[in-house]
Design a protein around this motif. Structure first.
Motif, short mmCIF file in Angstrom:
data_model
loop_
_atom_site.label_atom_id
_atom_site.label_comp_id
_atom_site.label_asym_id
_atom_site.label_seq_id
_atom_site.Cartn_x
_atom_site.Cartn_y
_atom_site.Cartn_z
N GLY A 30 54.07 41.68 35.42
CA GLY A 30 52.63 42.07 35.95
C GLY A 30 52.18 41.38 36.80
N LEU A 31 52.41 39.87 36.80
CA LEU A 31 51.80 39.28 37.86
C LEU A 31 52.39 39.36 39.33
CD1 LEU A 31 51.40 35.64 36.24
CD2 LEU A 31 49.47 36.88 37.14
N ARG A 32 53.70 39.38 39.32
CA ARG A 32 54.35 39.88 40.60
C ARG A 32 54.02 41.33 41.20
NH1 ARG A 32 57.86 36.21 41.95
NH2 ARG A 32 58.78 34.58 40.42
N ALA A 33 53.74 42.23 40.19
CA ALA A 33 53.34 43.65 40.63
C ALA A 33 51.81 43.69 40.73
CB ALA A 33 53.73 44.42 39.58
N GLY A 34 51.27 42.48 40.53
CA GLY A 34 49.78 42.71 40.69
C GLY A 34 48.92 43.24 39.75
N ARG A 35 49.70 43.57 38.78
CA ARG A 35 48.78 44.32 37.51
C ARG A 35 48.19 43.35 36.59
NH1 ARG A 35 54.01 46.54 37.15
NH2 ARG A 35 54.36 45.55 35.24
N VAL A 36 48.29 41.93 36.84
CA VAL A 36 47.74 41.01 35.84
C VAL A 36 46.87 39.90 36.73
CG1 VAL A 36 48.38 38.93 34.39
CG2 VAL A 36 49.60 41.03 33.97
N VAL A 37 45.90 39.88 36.36
CA VAL A 37 44.90 38.96 36.88
C VAL A 37 44.68 37.46 36.31
CG1 VAL A 37 42.40 38.72 37.82
CG2 VAL A 37 43.57 40.93 37.83
N PRO A 38 44.99 36.62 37.05
CA PRO A 38 44.88 35.11 36.34
C PRO A 38 43.16 34.85 36.35
CG PRO A 38 46.29 34.81 38.34
CD PRO A 38 45.76 36.45 38.52
N ALA A 55 36.50 46.94 41.50
CA ALA A 55 37.65 47.99 41.74
C ALA A 55 39.02 47.33 41.50
CB ALA A 55 37.43 48.47 43.22
N LEU A 56 38.98 45.91 41.87
CA LEU A 56 40.40 45.57 41.70
C LEU A 56 40.63 45.09 40.05
CD1 LEU A 56 40.25 42.92 44.46
CD2 LEU A 56 41.76 44.73 44.34
N ARG A 57 39.43 45.07 39.42
CA ARG A 57 39.92 44.76 37.85
C ARG A 57 40.69 46.16 37.11
NH1 ARG A 57 33.84 44.51 35.84
NH2 ARG A 57 33.24 46.42 35.92
N SER A 58 40.11 47.18 37.66
CA SER A 58 40.30 48.41 37.10
C SER A 58 41.78 48.73 36.77
CB SER A 58 39.72 49.71 38.06
OG SER A 58 40.07 50.85 37.40
N GLY A 59 42.06 48.87 35.36
CA GLY A 59 43.49 49.30 34.94
C GLY A 59 44.31 47.82 34.87
N GLN A 108 32.19 40.53 30.69
CA GLN A 108 31.47 41.46 31.86
C GLN A 108 32.65 41.57 32.93
OE1 GLN A 108 29.24 43.62 31.17
NE2 GLN A 108 28.47 42.62 29.32
N ILE A 109 33.56 40.57 32.99
CA ILE A 109 34.21 40.77 34.25
C ILE A 109 35.51 41.47 33.91
CG2 ILE A 109 35.79 39.23 35.39
CD1 ILE A 109 33.86 36.94 35.46
N MET A 110 35.81 41.40 32.68
CA MET A 110 36.95 42.31 32.08
C MET A 110 36.66 43.65 32.04
SD MET A 110 38.20 39.85 29.11
CE MET A 110 39.42 40.79 28.45
N LYS A 111 35.20 44.05 31.73
CA LYS A 111 34.94 45.43 31.71
C LYS A 111 35.54 46.43 32.51
CE LYS A 111 30.49 46.14 30.49
NZ LYS A 111 29.00 46.36 30.49
N ARG A 112 35.86 47.51 31.81
CA ARG A 112 36.84 48.77 32.55
C ARG A 112 38.07 48.18 33.00
NH1 ARG A 112 31.48 49.00 34.42
NH2 ARG A 112 30.25 50.52 33.11
N SER A 113 38.62 47.14 32.60
CA SER A 113 40.04 46.88 32.99
C SER A 113 40.91 47.33 31.89
CB SER A 113 40.05 45.26 33.20
OG SER A 113 39.83 44.72 31.79
N SER A 114 42.19 46.76 32.02
CA SER A 114 43.16 47.16 30.87
C SER A 114 42.72 46.99 29.56
CB SER A 114 44.56 46.63 31.28
OG SER A 114 45.34 46.82 30.09
N ASP A 115 43.44 47.53 28.49
CA ASP A 115 43.16 47.06 27.09
C ASP A 115 44.05 46.24 26.54
OD1 ASP A 115 45.51 48.54 27.06
OD2 ASP A 115 44.59 50.18 25.54
N ARG A 116 44.80 45.38 27.35
CA ARG A 116 45.70 44.22 26.86
C ARG A 116 45.53 43.10 27.82
NH1 ARG A 116 51.98 44.54 25.90
NH2 ARG A 116 52.05 42.83 24.28
N HIS A 117 45.50 42.05 27.27
CA HIS A 117 45.29 40.93 27.85
C HIS A 117 46.00 39.81 27.36
CE1 HIS A 117 42.20 43.07 30.18
NE2 HIS A 117 41.79 43.48 28.88
N TRP A 118 45.95 38.34 27.77
CA TRP A 118 46.73 37.45 27.23
C TRP A 118 45.92 35.82 27.55
CZ3 TRP A 118 49.17 40.97 30.09
CH2 TRP A 118 50.12 41.73 29.52
#
Length: 277
Positions: free
Chosen positions: A15-23, A204-208, A229-239
């Motif tokens: 996910g990180l390499r694909a840009g789908r996971v935000v540190p 916009a960048l956090r979306s999904g 609040q920063i996670m709002k409207r992002s994916s429903d899975r995090h670590w």
């Protein structure tokens, strides 16, 4: 550079390499940079502030309240000067910071005042810039400040940035922007429910996307509020890397936000990073 995430689920690295996971980085990341001599916890920071200015004993260990007392009785400029001094050491970055910088991630969130992540991005040679939260006591009506990789102020994001570094509570560089006192946070929290202080670009960048929390604790209402609040409207899975047993409120927050706890110490990733560097 070899990945330091070998002990984590493979989907996180993918996910990180694909840009789908935000540190999403917390002050604990500084434990990986011992040569960078700045405070790495709120407790260490408030100890530095109250060593310079006397505050009532009952708030000596409470960062936002101590900063507010200093602001009220010694002026805001004193708070800023103390913060600048606390984070004045020459910045350095860990191999883990460097590995994250090498990925050309669309978005990195960094919730402490240090320059380790910005230093890693600069050294990696990627095209990047940052947006920082601003105190309303100093920048009334403006919630954020934009800067290019050399610290020059900009009106907005430059179109050629590969990575946006978001510093929601400010940073020592380049302009000494700090959300640190009670009044700073009251202003932001009054508006954050409707997302006003969070830049549209970050929204916009956090979306999904999912979030990976590194060096963070959620045992304080402020850290939980900002993360929520920063996670709002992002994916429903995090670590979250959280080696210590979570407090009751932390466990509640993790469950509420669907954050999977990974009970590994941060330095277990750092060790692999160092070997790969």
């Amino acid at each position: 550079m070899t990945s330091p995430l070998t002990q984590l689920p493979a989907e996180i690295e993918a996910g990180l390499r694909a840009g789908r996971v935000v540190p999403y980085l917390g002050p604990g990341m500084l434990s990986l940079v011992p040569q960078y001599a700045v405070p790495g916890t709120p407790e260490a920071l408030v100890a530095l502030l109250t060593a310079k200015v006397s505050v009532p004993h009952k708030i000596r260990s409470r960062l936002t309240q101590a900063a507010q007392f200093i602001e009220n009785f010694k002026h805001r400029k004193t708070v800023v000067d103390l913060m600048n001094n606390a984070f004045a050491a020459a910045p350095s970055a860990s191999p883990l910071h460097a590995w994250l910088a090498s990925l050309n991630l669309p978005l990195i969130v960094d919730t402490w005042y240090d320059e380790a992540m910005s230093t890693a991005l600069h050294e990696a040679g990627v095209k990047w810039g940052e947006v920082q939260g601003l105190s309303q006591s100093e920048h009334f009506g403006s919630w954020t400040g934009w800067y290019d990789r050399d610290g020059n102020p900009l009106p907005d994001r430059a179109p050629d940035w590969a990575t946006l570094l978001y510093k929601p509570i400010g940073s020592t560089s380049p302009a000494g922007n700090y959300l640190v006192s009670d009044s700073d946070y009251v202003e932001v929290l009054t508006e954050i429910d409707i997302q006003t202080p969070i830049p549209q670009e970050v929204q916009a960048l956090r979306s999904g996307r999912s979030f990976l929390f590194l060096g963070c604790r959620f045992n304080d209402q402020l850290t939980r509020s900002f993360a929520r609040q920063i996670m709002k409207r992002s994916s429903d899975r995090h670590w979250a890397l959280l080696p210590d047993e979570p407090t009751r409120m932390e466990a509640k927050f993790l469950a509420e936000q669907n954050i999977t706890r990974i009970a590994l110490p941060l330095d277990s990733l750092a060790a692999v990073s160092a070997q790969a560097a």
